[in-house]
Design a protein around this motif. Structure first.
Motif, PDB file in Angstrom:
ATOM      1  N   ASP A  52      14.353   8.996  -8.335  1.00 34.60           N
ATOM      2  CA  ASP A  52      15.137   7.762  -8.189  1.00 34.60           C
ATOM      3  C   ASP A  52      14.580   6.657  -9.077  1.00 34.60           C
ATOM      4  N   PHE A  53      13.270   6.628  -9.174  1.00 31.12           N
ATOM      5  CA  PHE A  53      12.605   5.561  -9.929  1.00 31.12           C
ATOM      6  C   PHE A  53      11.999   6.140 -11.200  1.00 31.12           C
ATOM      7  N   LYS A  54      12.397   5.563 -12.333  1.00 32.82           N
ATOM      8  CA  LYS A  54      11.944   6.136 -13.607  1.00 32.82           C
ATOM      9  C   LYS A  54      11.073   5.175 -14.413  1.00 32.82           C
ATOM     10  N   GLY A  55      10.843   3.970 -13.866  1.00 34.40           N
ATOM     11  CA  GLY A  55      10.006   3.005 -14.586  1.00 34.40           C
ATOM     12  C   GLY A  55      10.751   2.224 -15.644  1.00 34.40           C
ATOM     13  N   LYS A  56      12.081   2.277 -15.614  1.00 34.94           N
ATOM     14  CA  LYS A  56      12.870   1.502 -16.589  1.00 34.94           C
ATOM     15  C   LYS A  56      12.640   0.007 -16.351  1.00 34.94           C
ATOM     16  N   PRO A  57      12.675  -0.795 -17.425  1.00 29.33           N
ATOM     17  CA  PRO A  57      12.439  -2.230 -17.250  1.00 29.33           C
ATOM     18  C   PRO A  57      13.488  -2.866 -16.329  1.00 29.33           C
ATOM     19  N   LYS A  58      13.041  -3.817 -15.531  1.00 24.67           N
ATOM     20  CA  LYS A  58      13.902  -4.538 -14.591  1.00 24.67           C
ATOM     21  C   LYS A  58      14.562  -3.628 -13.558  1.00 24.67           C
ATOM     22  N   THR A  59      13.862  -2.512 -13.212  1.00 27.21           N
ATOM     23  CA  THR A  59      14.281  -1.735 -12.044  1.00 27.21           C
ATOM     24  C   THR A  59      13.125  -1.750 -11.052  1.00 27.21           C
ATOM     25  N   THR A  60      13.467  -1.692  -9.769  1.00 25.92           N
ATOM     26  CA  THR A  60      12.429  -1.697  -8.732  1.00 25.92           C
ATOM     27  C   THR A  60      12.821  -0.713  -7.631  1.00 25.92           C
ATOM     28  N   SER A  61      11.838  -0.199  -6.930  1.00 23.68           N
ATOM     29  CA  SER A  61      12.089   0.615  -5.731  1.00 23.68           C
ATOM     30  C   SER A  61      11.163   0.160  -4.615  1.00 23.68           C
ATOM     31  N   VAL A  62      11.712   0.026  -3.432  1.00 26.99           N
ATOM     32  CA  VAL A  62      10.907  -0.406  -2.293  1.00 26.99           C
ATOM     33  C   VAL A  62      10.561   0.814  -1.429  1.00 26.99           C
ATOM     34  N   LEU A  63       9.275   0.973  -1.120  1.00 27.31           N
ATOM     35  CA  LEU A  63       8.838   2.027  -0.186  1.00 27.31           C
ATOM     36  C   LEU A  63       8.224   1.368   1.048  1.00 27.31           C
ATOM     37  N   TYR A  64       8.552   1.883   2.230  1.00 27.53           N
ATOM     38  CA  TYR A  64       7.977   1.338   3.458  1.00 27.53           C
ATOM     39  C   TYR A  64       6.771   2.195   3.826  1.00 27.53           C
ATOM     40  N   THR A  65       5.614   1.540   3.959  1.00 23.25           N
ATOM     41  CA  THR A  65       4.360   2.289   3.968  1.00 23.25           C
ATOM     42  C   THR A  65       4.037   2.939   5.315  1.00 23.25           C
ATOM     43  N   ASP A  66       4.512   2.341   6.379  1.00 13.91           N
ATOM     44  CA  ASP A  66       4.392   2.954   7.694  1.00 13.91           C
ATOM     45  C   ASP A  66       2.961   3.380   8.014  1.00 13.91           C
ATOM     46  N   GLY A  67       2.047   2.434   7.787  1.00 15.29           N
ATOM     47  CA  GLY A  67       0.682   2.711   8.225  1.00 15.29           C
ATOM     48  C   GLY A  67      -0.356   2.912   7.147  1.00 15.29           C
ATOM     49  N   GLY A  68      -0.193   3.861   6.277  1.00 18.47           N
ATOM     50  CA  GLY A  68      -1.236   4.243   5.329  1.00 18.47           C
ATOM     51  C   GLY A  68      -1.836   3.115   4.514  1.00 18.47           C
ATOM     52  N   ILE A  69      -1.040   2.087   4.280  1.00 19.77           N
ATOM     53  CA  ILE A  69      -1.459   0.923   3.504  1.00 19.77           C
ATOM     54  C   ILE A  69      -1.218  -0.308   4.376  1.00 19.77           C
ATOM     55  N   THR A  70      -2.104  -1.317   4.282  1.00 22.33           N
ATOM     56  CA  THR A  70      -1.981  -2.484   5.173  1.00 22.33           C
ATOM     57  C   THR A  70      -0.631  -3.197   5.019  1.00 22.33           C
ATOM     58  N   ALA A  71      -0.209  -3.425   3.764  1.00 20.01           N
ATOM     59  CA  ALA A  71       1.075  -4.100   3.545  1.00 20.01           C
ATOM     60  C   ALA A  71       2.218  -3.184   3.977  1.00 20.01           C
ATOM     61  N   PRO A  72       3.249  -3.747   4.587  1.00 20.02           N
ATOM     62  CA  PRO A  72       4.350  -2.901   5.072  1.00 20.02           C
ATOM     63  C   PRO A  72       5.241  -2.340   3.959  1.00 20.02           C
ATOM     64  N   ARG A  73       5.132  -2.912   2.771  1.00 21.53           N
ATOM     65  CA  ARG A  73       5.981  -2.429   1.659  1.00 21.53           C
ATOM     66  C   ARG A  73       5.169  -2.254   0.388  1.00 21.53           C
ATOM     67  N   VAL A  74       5.533  -1.230  -0.377  1.00 19.08           N
ATOM     68  CA  VAL A  74       5.076  -1.102  -1.758  1.00 19.08           C
ATOM     69  C   VAL A  74       6.326  -1.173  -2.628  1.00 19.08           C
ATOM     70  N   ILE A  75       6.296  -2.045  -3.620  1.00 13.89           N
ATOM     71  CA  ILE A  75       7.455  -2.138  -4.525  1.00 13.89           C
ATOM     72  C   ILE A  75       7.032  -1.669  -5.911  1.00 13.89           C
ATOM     73  N   LEU A  76       7.663  -0.613  -6.391  1.00 15.74           N
ATOM     74  CA  LEU A  76       7.406  -0.124  -7.738  1.00 15.74           C
ATOM     75  C   LEU A  76       8.215  -0.972  -8.717  1.00 15.74           C
ATOM     76  N   VAL A  77       7.540  -1.449  -9.759  1.00 16.84           N
ATOM     77  CA  VAL A  77       8.186  -2.353 -10.713  1.00 16.84           C
ATOM     78  C   VAL A  77       8.170  -1.702 -12.091  1.00 16.84           C
ATOM     79  N   GLY A  78       9.335  -1.383 -12.606  1.00 10.23           N
ATOM     80  CA  GLY A  78       9.427  -0.702 -13.902  1.00 10.23           C
ATOM     81  C   GLY A  78       9.142  -1.632 -15.068  1.00 10.23           C
ATOM     82  N   LEU A  79       8.353  -1.115 -16.018  1.00 12.75           N
ATOM     83  CA  LEU A  79       7.992  -1.906 -17.211  1.00 12.75           C
ATOM     84  C   LEU A  79       8.595  -1.340 -18.492  1.00 12.75           C
ATOM     85  N   GLY A  80       9.202  -0.156 -18.424  1.00  9.92           N
ATOM     86  CA  GLY A  80       9.685   0.479 -19.655  1.00  9.92           C
ATOM     87  C   GLY A  80       8.555   1.200 -20.379  1.00  9.92           C
TER      88      GLY A  80
END
Ligand code: BES
Ligand code: MN
Ligand code: ZN
Length: 495
Positions: free
Chosen positions: A51-79
């Motif tokens: 779903d996420f390919k790292g294209k510029p100005k694309t983002t994907s939100v993942l809900y961490t559900d425990g493993g990481i303190t923050a509830p979300r990780v957002i992948l930010v594509g740079l191209g």
């Protein structure tokens, strides 16, 4: 939004979301592997979906559900890495900051990728702040239509060591200072003319001087009369508002340095005067002081960053109104320097007030003078809202400006200020007339200014297209852009 720098592992950092920058050609980077370990392989499973390919100005939100303190990780594509540059970083940062705000997040944190260049970090800071800009001063209800008031309050940059923290903090401060100067320019430009008269603009300049330690001199109407600023006075004589002439000075400590002068057109409203404009879109003429706004914004930054060059900021401020005492087509006035001007069109008023300003500027014996003016509609026909028209008398200064424009992506495009264009501004009754022959309007404006920019290297930037109405950038909003602040600061810093 507050931007801070902290040390520590992103996986244990408390925030609404962790942003992970990802290159298209390095989709399994160190940070993602670290996240994957904490998330027990769920990051890898997600990436495998494609779903996420790292294209510029694309983002994907993942809900961490425990493993990481923050509830979300957002992948930010740079191209792709090979295509990454400061402007890409700005566009991605602006996009991401707006997205985080619109999601309703209050805080975000981003671990700094190992190969980040300093100018990219500064670019990210500037663009994040600039992308969130809104002009809401005159709204009594600050919320959106859906009743929500969304604001992203904090961004934390996570680094590995205290040494790194110190150097990144310095970049953050620089980025914030430059963004604040740009925001000052946007606020001034967006301000309606009944809230920003020449007198009020001068008071803003005084405030900038006070807070940054610049020296400030304001000439009021009586002083202008005494000193012979007849052309500025002529433009303002149809208005109930008095003109003002503003001089801000920054002098570095130590030995004698080069002097650069920045000159801005400050028409707080341009009706066209007796050569009245048509009604359509006339409200936009509240922005006709955007050159002045850029000069004041840049001077604020310069006062804070204290570069190694003396800088004089000059603004001529006036309304252009068709009152019963207004100048009329055919009138002849004498400029500060003594040249006579036949006013053939009262709507070509910017060049009139600049004639006095450029004449005054010579006394500083500047090594370079740049004026910024929303001077001609013709430059929009020529370059759209993409680049400012650049015209001048000195190749070395032009080169410096092109370099600064390249770095800041506040683009300029040089137009040929050949002597041939002088013909068009010849007057039958005075030394010069304030319009050309109807062709090449932007160059006619510059050919006129050239007569008054004598005795120093000079470049004129026609910013009528770039000062407002830009589209398609993630960090430049509708309305005033603040164009010129970052360019001028870069020019001075690289001098
Ligand atoms: N402030 C305007 C230029 C302008 C026009 C800026 C449209 C942004 C959008 C300037 O004072 C002006 O009126 N210029 C005239 C010059 C003409 C009378 C020679 C113009 O461009 O039409
Ligand atoms: Mn005009
Ligand atoms: Zn104007």
């Amino acid at each position: 939004m507050d931007i801070t720098v902290a040390t520590g592992d992103f996986r244990q950092f408390e925030t609404d979301a962790i942003l992970i920058p990802v290159l298209e050609d390095d989709i399994h980077n160190e940070l993602l592997l670290a996240a994957d370990a904490a998330l027990e392989g769920r990051m890898q499973s997600f990436l495998n979906l494609g779903d996420f390919k790292g294209k510029p100005k694309t983002t994907s939100v993942l809900y961490t559900d425990g493993g990481i303190t923050a509830p979300r990780v957002i992948l930010v594509g740079l191209g792709m890495y090979a295509e990454l540059n400061a402007e890409k970083v700005r566009q991605v940062s602006g996009h991401t900051a707006r997205m985080a705000r619109d999601m309703g997040l209050k805080s975000i944190a981003v671990p700094l990728p190992p190969e980040t260049q300093d100018d990219w970090t500064q670019a990210a800071v500037e663009a994040s702040l600039l992308s969130l800009y809104e002009f809401k001063q005159h709204k009594t209800q600050k919320e959106d239509d859906d009743g929500e008031s969304k604001s992203l309050d904090s961004l934390t940059i996570l680094v590995g060591s205290d040494i790194e923290k110190n150097s990144i903090e310095r970049l953050v401060t620089r980025g914030e200072t430059i963004a604040n100067g740009t925001i000052l320019a946007r606020n001034l430009s967006n301000q309606p003319s009944n809230h920003l008269t020449p007198t009020l603009l001068a008071e803003k300049a005084e405030k900038v001087a006070e807070t940054t330690g610049l020296s400030c001199t304001i000439f009021d109407k009586a002083t202008l009369e005494e000193k012979g600023f007849r052309t500025l006075l002529a433009v303002s004589q149809g208005s109930a508002e008095e003109p003002r002439f503003i001089i801000l000075e920054y002098t570095p400590e130590g030995d004698a340095q080069d002097t650069v002068a920045l000159v801005g057109k400050g028409i707080t409203f341009d009706t066209g005067g007796i050569s009245l404009k048509s009604g359509k879109g006339m409200d936009e003429m509240k922005h006709d002081m955007s050159g002045a706004a850029a000069v004041l914004g840049a001077m604020q930054v310069i006062g804070n960053l204290k570069p190694d060059v003396r800088v004089i900021g000059i603004v001529a401020a006036s309304e252009n109104m068709p009152g019963s005492t207004a100048i009329k087509p055919g009138d002849v006035v004498t400029s500060y320097g003594g040249k006579t001007i036949e006013i053939m069109n009262t709507d070509a008023e910017g060049r009139l007030i600049l004639a006095d300003a450029l004449g005054w500027t010579a006394q500083y014996e500047p090594n370079g003078v740049v004026d910024l003016a929303t001077l001609t509609g013709a430059v929009i026909t020529c370059l759209g809202h993409i680049a400012a028209g650049a015209m001048g008398t000195d190749d070395a200064l032009m080169e410096r400006i092109k370099k600064a424009a390249e770095k800041t992506h506040e683009r300029v495009w040089e137009l040929p200020l050949w002597d041939d264009y002088d013909e068009g501004v010849k007057s039958k009754v005075a030394d010069v007339q304030n319009i050309g022959d109807g062709t090449a309007g932007t160059l006619a404006g510059a050919a006129f200014l050239k007569k008054f920019a004598e005795g120093y290297p000079w470049v004129h930037l026609d910013i009528a297209g770039t000062a407002w109405g830009m589209k398609g950038s993630t960090y430049i909003p509708e309305g005033a852009t603040g164009y010129g602040v970052r360019l001028l600061v870069q020019l001075v810093e690289d001098w």
